[in-house]
Design a protein around this motif. Structure first.
Motif, short mmCIF file in Angstrom:
data_model
loop_
_atom_site.label_atom_id
_atom_site.label_comp_id
_atom_site.label_asym_id
_atom_site.label_seq_id
_atom_site.Cartn_x
_atom_site.Cartn_y
_atom_site.Cartn_z
N THR A 341 0.82 -1.22 0.00
CA THR A 341 0.00 0.00 0.00
C THR A 341 0.85 1.26 0.00
OG1 THR A 341 -0.21 -0.38 2.39
CG2 THR A 341 -2.11 -0.94 1.02
N VAL A 342 2.03 1.22 0.64
CA VAL A 342 2.86 2.43 0.68
C VAL A 342 3.47 2.73 -0.68
CG1 VAL A 342 3.35 2.12 3.13
CG2 VAL A 342 4.97 1.23 1.43
N PHE A 343 3.44 1.76 -1.59
CA PHE A 343 3.92 1.95 -2.96
C PHE A 343 2.77 2.18 -3.94
CE2 PHE A 343 6.80 -1.01 -0.73
CZ PHE A 343 7.96 -0.25 -0.73
N GLY A 344 1.59 2.43 -3.39
CA GLY A 344 0.43 2.73 -4.22
C GLY A 344 -0.38 1.53 -4.64
N MET A 345 -0.04 0.35 -4.17
CA MET A 345 -0.74 -0.87 -4.58
C MET A 345 -1.86 -1.16 -3.58
SD MET A 345 0.87 -1.39 -7.31
CE MET A 345 0.54 -3.04 -7.93
N ASP A 346 -2.95 -0.43 -3.75
CA ASP A 346 -4.06 -0.52 -2.79
C ASP A 346 -5.22 -1.37 -3.31
OD1 ASP A 346 -4.75 1.25 -4.75
OD2 ASP A 346 -4.97 2.98 -3.41
N GLN A 347 -5.07 -1.93 -4.51
CA GLN A 347 -6.08 -2.85 -5.04
C GLN A 347 -5.48 -4.26 -4.99
OE1 GLN A 347 -9.22 -1.73 -5.96
NE2 GLN A 347 -8.44 0.19 -5.10
N GLY A 348 -5.75 -4.96 -3.91
CA GLY A 348 -5.13 -6.26 -3.70
C GLY A 348 -4.10 -6.17 -2.59
N CYS A 349 -3.49 -7.30 -2.29
CA CYS A 349 -2.53 -7.40 -1.19
C CYS A 349 -1.14 -7.66 -1.77
CB CYS A 349 -2.93 -8.52 -0.23
SG CYS A 349 -1.85 -8.69 1.19
N TYR A 350 -0.23 -6.71 -1.59
CA TYR A 350 1.12 -6.81 -2.10
C TYR A 350 2.12 -6.67 -0.96
CZ TYR A 350 -0.87 -6.14 -6.78
OH TYR A 350 -1.59 -6.28 -7.93
N LEU A 351 3.24 -7.38 -1.05
CA LEU A 351 4.31 -7.29 -0.07
C LEU A 351 5.64 -7.12 -0.80
CD1 LEU A 351 3.39 -10.30 2.27
CD2 LEU A 351 2.76 -7.89 2.59
N ARG A 352 6.47 -6.17 -0.31
CA ARG A 352 7.82 -6.04 -0.87
C ARG A 352 8.81 -6.81 -0.01
NH1 ARG A 352 11.76 -0.84 -0.90
NH2 ARG A 352 12.19 -1.76 1.15
#
Length: 379
Positions: A341-352
């Motif tokens: 989410t902090v990278f703008g990926m707020d549609q779905g669940c993403y992890l760096r």
């Protein structure tokens, strides 16, 4: 300022401190220190005037060393371009924004974006415009072209990329650079991870393209390749018409880059790339550990190719909020990542997932915890 997101690294760092023994796959730093030549500050202390203010753009020996590096590694032979030494490439980005924009102007970011870029654009009173990359996090030049308006002042690219690890092709970067030239806007190229490429993939600097010198702003950093994160030294390559304006910005914010850090940077650059090469090879070995571990997550996550930097961005097949999942991984499995989410990926669940800071054995343990944690939580 209320609308600007809070820096995520300190937030996750506090969670890590709350749960001792957590292995961090979060912060984007390298495991190794600067070369000994960087910490030998004899030259700095030999001249008492080094304790005084120096030139806004940086000391001349360091600028000469940067010129030689740009020509040898980036194929950039300065032609109507100037070098500005900065306190890290984040400062270079802010310098560029304040020099080329007015309140309300637009800057195009590729999504997922580097969160400090988005924060800086908002702080400068401008509007970030997001263009989604493709399923492999590669550039979409046609979509970038459609996003340009009369208020657009620049297109930003990061290659090798944070947060995805993607390396953009020469063809795509050339299309974006030509687009910026045709539309009369700037191409801001962030190349902080320029040395970190794998499997035969090569880094490309848009500033080396023919006819790019008048509209390309290139940002570089010593933080990654030379283990220089806390020394805060980077540099910009800018069109000469921006020099006066950027000097105004830098003089106001900084006066001059820390001179002691500039001498350290001079020592680092004089060692050449040989110092970095063996360490980057070690990171490449850690990367293979990470790749093998990620294979265990097929079916639970979508994992795009990542041939650069030291990141993978996972799309997790879950309805869980990414930050909630991050907290559970720390609390229940003692492994830390960053939420997408902090990278703008707020549609779905993403992890760096970041692996540059770890030795191979620690990375193996961290990835085992991550795999087990995701398998357990998502079961």
């Amino acid at each position: 300022m209320q609308a600007v997101q809070s820096p995520v690294i300190p937030i996750v760092g506090e969670l890590i401190r709350t749960f001792p023994g957590t292995i961090s796959l979060g912060q984007g730093i390298v495991y190794y220190p600067p070369p000994p030549e960087a910490t030998d500050l004899t030259q700095f202390f030999a001249d008492p005037t080094n304790h005084q203010y120096k030139a806004i753009e940086g000391i001349s020996p360091l600028i000469a060393a940067i010129k030689a590096k740009l020509q040898a590694f980036n194929s950039i032979a300065l032609d109507k371009q100037c070098i500005m030494v900065t306190a890290g490439s984040n400062m270079g980005f802010m310098n560029a924004l304040l020099a080329i924009t007015s309140i309300g102007d637009e800057i195009i970011l590729q999504k997922p974006y580097y969160f400090n870029h988005e924060m800086a654009i908002q702080i400068a009173g401008c509007r970030p415009v997001f263009v989604s990359t493709d399923e492999n996090y590669q550039l979409r030049p046609d979509a970038i072209a459609q996003a340009i308006t009369a208020k657009t002042k620049a297109v930003v690219t990061i290659s090798p990329n944070n947060p995805t690890g993607a390396v953009y092709s020469e063809e795509a970067l050339h299309k974006v650079n030509q687009l910026c030239r045709d539309r009369g806007i700037y191409h801001i190229s962030d190349e902080a991870y320029e040395y970190f490429t794998y499997d035969g993939v090569k880094h490309v600097s848009p500033g080396a393209f023919p006819h790019s010198n008048a509209h390309t702003i290139s940002l570089y950093s010593l933080s990654k390749a030379y283990g220089f994160a806390s020394w805060r030294i980077g540099y910009m390559v800018i069109p000469e018409n921006l020099l006066v304006d950027i000097k105004k910005v830098q003089d106001t914010n900084l006066i001059c880059p820390p001179v002691v850090s500039q001498y350290a940077a001079l020592g680092a650059l004089q060692t050449g790339f040989d110092y970095c090469r063996s360490h980057i090879q070690a990171i490449a070995s850690v990367r293979q550990v990470v790749v093998r571990s990620l294979d265990s997550l097929q079916g639970l996550c979508t994992i795009a190719p990542a041939n650069g930097a030291f990141y993978f961005l996972l799309k997790v097949h879950t309805q869980l909020d990414a930050f909630e999942l991050t907290k559970r991984l720390i609390r229940e499995h003692r492994v830390a990542v960053l939420p997408g989410t902090v990278f703008g990926m707020d549609q779905g669940c993403y992890l760096r997932v970041a692996y540059g800071a770890l030795q191979e054995s620690t990375a193996k343990e961290g990835m085992e915890r991550l795999v087990k944690g995701l398998q357990t939580i998502l079961a």
